[in-house]
Scaffold this motif. Structure first.
Motif, PDB file in Angstrom:
ATOM      1  N   UNK A 146       0.719  -1.253  -0.052  1.00  0.00           N
ATOM      2  CA  UNK A 146      -0.007  -0.114  -0.065  1.00  0.00           C
ATOM      3  C   UNK A 146       0.812   1.361  -0.049  1.00  0.00           C
ATOM      4  N   UNK A 147       2.045   1.190   0.841  1.00  0.00           N
ATOM      5  CA  UNK A 147       2.756   2.486   0.837  1.00  0.00           C
ATOM      6  C   UNK A 147       3.437   2.745  -0.563  1.00  0.00           C
ATOM      7  N   UNK A 148       3.753   1.776  -1.468  1.00  0.00           N
ATOM      8  CA  UNK A 148       4.282   1.965  -2.903  1.00  0.00           C
ATOM      9  C   UNK A 148       3.077   2.632  -3.667  1.00  0.00           C
ATOM     10  N   UNK A 149       1.839   1.955  -3.599  1.00  0.00           N
ATOM     11  CA  UNK A 149       0.837   2.733  -4.282  1.00  0.00           C
ATOM     12  C   UNK A 149       0.497   4.053  -3.938  1.00  0.00           C
ATOM     13  N   UNK A 150       0.638   4.184  -2.656  1.00  0.00           N
ATOM     14  CA  UNK A 150       0.448   5.663  -2.054  1.00  0.00           C
ATOM     15  C   UNK A 150       1.411   6.671  -2.675  1.00  0.00           C
ATOM     16  N   UNK A 151       2.571   6.249  -2.569  1.00  0.00           N
ATOM     17  CA  UNK A 151       3.823   6.936  -3.109  1.00  0.00           C
ATOM     18  C   UNK A 151       3.548   7.125  -4.605  1.00  0.00           C
ATOM     19  N   UNK A 152       3.453   6.264  -5.447  1.00  0.00           N
ATOM     20  CA  UNK A 152       3.148   6.537  -6.836  1.00  0.00           C
ATOM     21  C   UNK A 152       2.101   7.592  -6.954  1.00  0.00           C
ATOM     22  N   UNK A 153       0.975   7.541  -6.296  1.00  0.00           N
ATOM     23  CA  UNK A 153      -0.107   8.354  -6.894  1.00  0.00           C
ATOM     24  C   UNK A 153       0.091   9.839  -6.225  1.00  0.00           C
ATOM     25  N   UNK A 154       0.776  10.062  -5.054  1.00  0.00           N
ATOM     26  CA  UNK A 154       1.107  11.302  -4.279  1.00  0.00           C
ATOM     27  C   UNK A 154       2.274  11.936  -4.988  1.00  0.00           C
ATOM     28  N   UNK A 155       3.363  11.068  -5.253  1.00  0.00           N
ATOM     29  CA  UNK A 155       4.370  11.627  -5.573  1.00  0.00           C
ATOM     30  C   UNK A 155       4.968  11.355  -6.874  1.00  0.00           C
ATOM     31  N   UNK A 156       4.600  10.188  -7.425  1.00  0.00           N
ATOM     32  CA  UNK A 156       5.359   9.790  -8.776  1.00  0.00           C
ATOM     33  C   UNK A 156       4.419  10.384  -9.841  1.00  0.00           C
ATOM     34  N   UNK A 157       3.087  10.316  -9.531  1.00  0.00           N
ATOM     35  CA  UNK A 157       2.246  10.855 -10.626  1.00  0.00           C
ATOM     36  C   UNK A 157       2.484  12.523 -10.750  1.00  0.00           C
ATOM     37  N   UNK A 158       2.453  13.244  -9.748  1.00  0.00           N
ATOM     38  CA  UNK A 158       2.759  14.550  -9.833  1.00  0.00           C
ATOM     39  C   UNK A 158       4.013  14.992 -10.534  1.00  0.00           C
ATOM     40  N   UNK A 159       5.192  14.096 -10.292  1.00  0.00           N
ATOM     41  CA  UNK A 159       6.452  14.175 -10.840  1.00  0.00           C
ATOM     42  C   UNK A 159       6.229  13.961 -12.334  1.00  0.00           C
ATOM     43  N   UNK A 160       5.824  12.957 -12.640  1.00  0.00           N
ATOM     44  CA  UNK A 160       5.372  12.521 -14.124  1.00  0.00           C
ATOM     45  C   UNK A 160       4.826  13.818 -14.771  1.00  0.00           C
ATOM     46  N   UNK A 161       3.637  14.492 -14.050  1.00  0.00           N
ATOM     47  CA  UNK A 161       2.932  15.574 -14.595  1.00  0.00           C
ATOM     48  C   UNK A 161       3.885  16.569 -14.779  1.00  0.00           C
ATOM     49  N   UNK A 162       4.686  16.992 -14.103  1.00  0.00           N
ATOM     50  CA  UNK A 162       5.575  18.040 -13.950  1.00  0.00           C
ATOM     51  C   UNK A 162       6.776  17.915 -15.256  1.00  0.00           C
ATOM     52  N   UNK A 163       7.202  16.642 -15.284  1.00  0.00           N
ATOM     53  CA  UNK A 163       8.001  16.300 -16.271  1.00  0.00           C
ATOM     54  C   UNK A 163       7.299  16.417 -17.920  1.00  0.00           C
ATOM     55  N   UNK A 164       6.048  15.943 -17.699  1.00  0.00           N
ATOM     56  CA  UNK A 164       5.351  15.892 -18.924  1.00  0.00           C
ATOM     57  C   UNK A 164       4.947  17.331 -19.484  1.00  0.00           C
ATOM     58  N   UNK A 167       8.176  18.907 -20.892  1.00  0.00           N
ATOM     59  CA  UNK A 167       8.447  18.406 -22.296  1.00  0.00           C
ATOM     60  C   UNK A 167       7.574  18.813 -23.224  1.00  0.00           C
ATOM     61  N   UNK A 168       6.243  19.080 -22.878  1.00  0.00           N
ATOM     62  CA  UNK A 168       5.512  19.829 -23.943  1.00  0.00           C
ATOM     63  C   UNK A 168       5.597  21.192 -24.171  1.00  0.00           C
ATOM     64  N   UNK A 169       6.111  21.821 -23.092  1.00  0.00           N
ATOM     65  CA  UNK A 169       6.428  23.038 -23.192  1.00  0.00           C
ATOM     66  C   UNK A 169       7.651  23.547 -24.219  1.00  0.00           C
ATOM     67  N   UNK A 170       8.413  22.539 -24.026  1.00  0.00           N
ATOM     68  CA  UNK A 170       9.938  22.702 -24.682  1.00  0.00           C
ATOM     69  C   UNK A 170       9.865  21.806 -26.152  1.00  0.00           C
ATOM     70  N   UNK A 171       8.716  21.062 -26.432  1.00  0.00           N
ATOM     71  CA  UNK A 171       8.666  20.336 -27.527  1.00  0.00           C
ATOM     72  C   UNK A 171       9.262  21.214 -29.073  1.00  0.00           C
ATOM     73  N   UNK A 172       8.590  22.468 -28.962  1.00  0.00           N
ATOM     74  CA  UNK A 172       8.945  23.196 -30.216  1.00  0.00           C
ATOM     75  C   UNK A 172      10.560  23.299 -30.421  1.00  0.00           C
ATOM     76  N   UNK A 173      11.112  23.710 -29.254  1.00  0.00           N
ATOM     77  CA  UNK A 173      12.508  23.762 -29.332  1.00  0.00           C
ATOM     78  C   UNK A 173      13.435  22.385 -29.551  1.00  0.00           C
ATOM     79  N   UNK A 174      12.631  21.296 -28.877  1.00  0.00           N
ATOM     80  CA  UNK A 174      13.358  20.084 -29.495  1.00  0.00           C
ATOM     81  C   UNK A 174      13.333  19.663 -30.841  1.00  0.00           C
ATOM     82  N   UNK A 175      12.257  20.059 -31.667  1.00  0.00           N
ATOM     83  CA  UNK A 175      12.024  19.708 -32.862  1.00  0.00           C
ATOM     84  C   UNK A 175      12.940  20.505 -33.811  1.00  0.00           C
ATOM     85  N   UNK A 176      13.166  21.823 -33.272  1.00  0.00           N
ATOM     86  CA  UNK A 176      14.032  22.682 -34.053  1.00  0.00           C
ATOM     87  C   UNK A 176      15.472  22.254 -33.927  1.00  0.00           C
ATOM     88  N   UNK A 177      15.712  21.544 -33.017  1.00  0.00           N
ATOM     89  CA  UNK A 177      17.293  21.115 -32.692  1.00  0.00           C
ATOM     90  C   UNK A 177      17.548  19.735 -33.731  1.00  0.00           C
TER      91      UNK A 177
END
Length: 178
Positions: A146-164, A167-177
């Motif tokens: 249960x502790x791992x499920x809770x960590x993934x939902x409370x920390x892992x998913x928000x971290x993933x969303x921040x990274x996503x 990545x979306x904000x920098x996609x245009x720059x990435x394509x230009x490179x």
């Protein structure tokens, strides 16, 4: 080939953009960056994903490699995408579900997830972003603490969303490179 999903399946998915169906015990688990995560209680690692033809049947194979002491898991599923126009709104819907009848040999030491489904509906938010509704379920089998499920939902998913978002904000720059 027989239809994988009905028109009603796609309609049900896009309607979640306007009115998420949260009755039946869903609870707000966490909220970050304007994203709410709800869970229906009791009902992370490297990912390998590819589409493959299994004896004439097209499906996706997805393996998730977990760190010790968890067992790796894999999925065999089918998916379908439709581009819809609903009352002048352009909406993209992707549906996926496990496909246990697909002839894909199970691997030793890997647990097969046999109960998986997902729906994603997306449309513009009217500005420079996208409005998304994701409904995801899988029964991973085995024992996941249960502790791992809770960590993934409370920390892992928000971290993933921040990274996503980054990545979306920098996609245009990435394509230009490239």
């Amino acid at each position: 080939m027989a239809l994988l999903f009905t028109d009603e399946d796609f309609q049900s998915a896009w309607k979640e953009l306007d009115e998420p169906q949260l009755e039946g015990g869903w609870e707000l688990f966490t909220e970050t960056m304007g994203v709410q995560i709800h869970r229906l209680y009791d009902k992370v690692g490297n990912i390998e994903l590819y589409e493959k033809d299994f004896d004439g049947q097209s499906a996706i194979y997805w393996q998730v490699k977990y760190p010790f002491p968890l067992s790796n898991r894999d999925y065999v599923y089918v998916r379908e995408r439709r581009d819809l126009v609903v009352d002048g709104r352009k909406i993209w819907v992707i549906l996926a579900k496990s496909s246990p009848e697909t002839p894909c040999t199970e691997k030793s030491g890997v647990l097969r997830v046999k109960d998986y489904k997902q729906s994603v509906a997306m449309e513009t938010d009217g500005g420079c972003g996208t409005k998304v509704f994701l409904n995801y379920f899988d029964n991973p089998g085995g024992m996941i603490p249960t502790w791992l499920v809770n960590w993934a939902a409370k920390s892992g998913v928000p971290g993933f969303l921040t990274d996503m978002q980054k990545a979306c904000s920098n996609f245009k720059t990435y394509c230009e490179k490239k």
